[in-house]
Scaffold this motif. Sequence first.
Motif, PDB file in Angstrom:
ATOM      1  N   LYS A 135       0.812  -1.218   0.000  1.00 14.54           N
ATOM      2  CA  LYS A 135       0.000   0.000   0.000  1.00 14.54           C
ATOM      3  C   LYS A 135       0.845   1.267   0.000  1.00 14.54           C
ATOM      4  N   GLY A 136       2.105   1.137   0.380  1.00 16.73           N
ATOM      5  CA  GLY A 136       3.008   2.282   0.389  1.00 16.73           C
ATOM      6  C   GLY A 136       4.419   1.825   0.098  1.00 16.73           C
ATOM      7  N   LEU A 137       5.388   2.707   0.292  1.00 13.66           N
ATOM      8  CA  LEU A 137       6.773   2.419  -0.060  1.00 13.66           C
ATOM      9  C   LEU A 137       7.644   2.094   1.146  1.00 13.66           C
ATOM     10  N   ALA A 138       7.091   2.165   2.340  1.00 13.21           N
ATOM     11  CA  ALA A 138       7.869   1.902   3.550  1.00 13.21           C
ATOM     12  C   ALA A 138       8.026   0.395   3.770  1.00 13.21           C
ATOM     13  N   PRO A 139       9.081  -0.023   4.461  1.00 16.74           N
ATOM     14  CA  PRO A 139       9.268  -1.465   4.725  1.00 16.74           C
ATOM     15  C   PRO A 139       8.053  -2.122   5.365  1.00 16.74           C
ATOM     16  N   GLU A 140       7.395  -1.431   6.280  1.00 18.65           N
ATOM     17  CA  GLU A 140       6.235  -2.040   6.939  1.00 18.65           C
ATOM     18  C   GLU A 140       5.073  -2.270   5.970  1.00 18.65           C
ATOM     19  N   ASP A 141       4.991  -1.471   4.900  1.00 19.90           N
ATOM     20  CA  ASP A 141       3.953  -1.695   3.894  1.00 19.90           C
ATOM     21  C   ASP A 141       4.199  -3.001   3.141  1.00 19.90           C
ATOM     22  N   PHE A 142       5.456  -3.290   2.848  1.00 20.76           N
ATOM     23  CA  PHE A 142       5.790  -4.546   2.182  1.00 20.76           C
ATOM     24  C   PHE A 142       5.513  -5.735   3.113  1.00 20.76           C
ATOM     25  N   GLU A 143       5.866  -5.573   4.386  1.00 17.37           N
ATOM     26  CA  GLU A 143       5.656  -6.669   5.330  1.00 17.37           C
ATOM     27  C   GLU A 143       4.175  -6.981   5.496  1.00 17.37           C
ATOM     28  N   ALA A 144       3.345  -5.948   5.493  1.00 18.99           N
ATOM     29  CA  ALA A 144       1.914  -6.160   5.688  1.00 18.99           C
ATOM     30  C   ALA A 144       1.281  -6.931   4.538  1.00 18.99           C
ATOM     31  N   ALA A 145       1.901  -6.917   3.372  1.00 22.54           N
ATOM     32  CA  ALA A 145       1.328  -7.583   2.198  1.00 22.54           C
ATOM     33  C   ALA A 145       1.759  -9.045   2.065  1.00 22.54           C
ATOM     34  N   ILE A 146       2.666  -9.522   2.912  1.00 21.76           N
ATOM     35  CA  ILE A 146       3.175 -10.895   2.801  1.00 21.76           C
ATOM     36  C   ILE A 146       2.114 -11.888   3.277  1.00 21.76           C
ATOM     37  N   THR A 147       1.973 -12.970   2.513  1.00 23.11           N
ATOM     38  CA  THR A 147       1.052 -14.060   2.853  1.00 23.11           C
ATOM     39  C   THR A 147       1.820 -15.379   2.791  1.00 23.11           C
ATOM     40  N   PRO A 148       1.208 -16.496   3.202  1.00 22.19           N
ATOM     41  CA  PRO A 148       1.906 -17.787   3.097  1.00 22.19           C
ATOM     42  C   PRO A 148       2.281 -18.175   1.668  1.00 22.19           C
ATOM     43  N   ARG A 149       1.650 -17.579   0.667  1.00 24.82           N
ATOM     44  CA  ARG A 149       1.967 -17.904  -0.725  1.00 24.82           C
ATOM     45  C   ARG A 149       3.066 -17.019  -1.308  1.00 24.82           C
ATOM     46  N   THR A 150       3.539 -16.033  -0.538  1.00 31.70           N
ATOM     47  CA  THR A 150       4.521 -15.093  -1.050  1.00 31.70           C
ATOM     48  C   THR A 150       5.866 -15.780  -1.260  1.00 31.70           C
ATOM     49  N   ARG A 151       6.498 -15.515  -2.402  1.00 26.99           N
ATOM     50  CA  ARG A 151       7.775 -16.145  -2.732  1.00 26.99           C
ATOM     51  C   ARG A 151       8.902 -15.133  -2.962  1.00 26.99           C
TER      52      ARG A 151
END
Length: 429
Positions: A135-151
């Motif tokens: 949703k944004g460019l900060a590290p926490e935005d990337f972390e929030a988007a991770i799911t069990p299917r993320t590779r």
Amino acid sequence: MPDDQTLRFATQAIHAGAAPDPATGARVQPIYFTNGFVFDSTEQAADIFAMRRTGFSYSRGSNPTVAALERRIAALEGAKAAVAVASGQSAVMLVLMTLMRSGESYVASPRLFGGSLGLMRRLDGRYDLQPQFAKGLAPEDFEAAITPRTRAIVCESIVNPCATVMDIEGIAAVARRHGLPLVIDNTLASPALIRPIEHGADIVVHSTSKFLGGSGQTIGGIICDAGRFDWNRPDRYNLINEPWPDYEGLVVRERFPDMPFAVACRLFGLRDLGPGLSPMNAFLTLTGIETLPLRMERHCANARAVAAYLKDHPKVDWVSYPGLPGQPGEALVKRYVPQGPGSIFTFALKGGEPAAIKFIMGLDLISHLVNIGEIKSLAIHPASTTHRQLRPEERAAACVGPETVRLSIGLESVEDLIADIEQALAKLD
């Protein structure tokens, strides 16, 4: 010749990956215009095809001129190995298709080159390789988007075209916590400004058509493997962890532990899919890289001066160039790119889209051209060209609304560039 990794950057740009030709003494890297190579024996041919021995067999998979380019860019990026391909778009496609099977996903930056976004959506729709946009460019935005299917996690070092510098170390820390490789598109920075592997990236890609080549002559791409990610995950990365039946049960991670991702990209990408780089394009890119450090210094200095001029112009609404004092992202520029955040940026005209179009058509010295990273300065209207497939709200977030112009500032005398911009602005109502 000295070991490439012991040389300083400017010396690597000139010497890494190449040496005087042992057959002729030619100092310049020869161009090997041949599609095939003679084998010494049937045993050697079989060993090369089975990946038991290194060597050249067919130029789609490897060519001596292309291999020299791969070695040079690997040295500049601090990578273990590199794989050159036909375009930057091919490089992004091969990375995604090598990392994932249908039904798996990756976290992507919400701000990417329009062509990358279009490719990601096409791969999602046709092959179910699913981008999950932060949703944004900060590290926490990337972390929030991770799911069990993320590779994997995918972003650019400097965002095309708004020049935002990403917090690579912060995003790399997120990737490490979740056991994911970090993929960085380093096209806008080039290794002369940022070496993402030093900040935690695992895979680096480039469109070599931009700063690495520099002269607008070639199309090419490259994938660099840092060689340090732990790929030993039986539940994922099947091209690296599972046997290849057509290679006598080869497990890439076991046979090539220092560069498994690069080898998987070569086997699947070049031998199977086939987007190889021509030796002529490799040669021209090698030649361009020799002046890369000098060019990037001038690119950044010119861009900073032009952006500062535009920022203070009464017909300009805003400028997105974080190399200027007080701009958003200034702290990340100082941390990652003290030389400056490259030479590509956007600005908006108060007269909206009509003014943006009229400005571009009023330029004389600066060319109306879709490429970036050339020695010549270039301008484009991204909302109707490079980023036209984005939804209106996505274009606004990426600083490429209808009122926006993207500039790629070249190596001309900055006084002449500002004079050309000044006369084009003077034509606006």
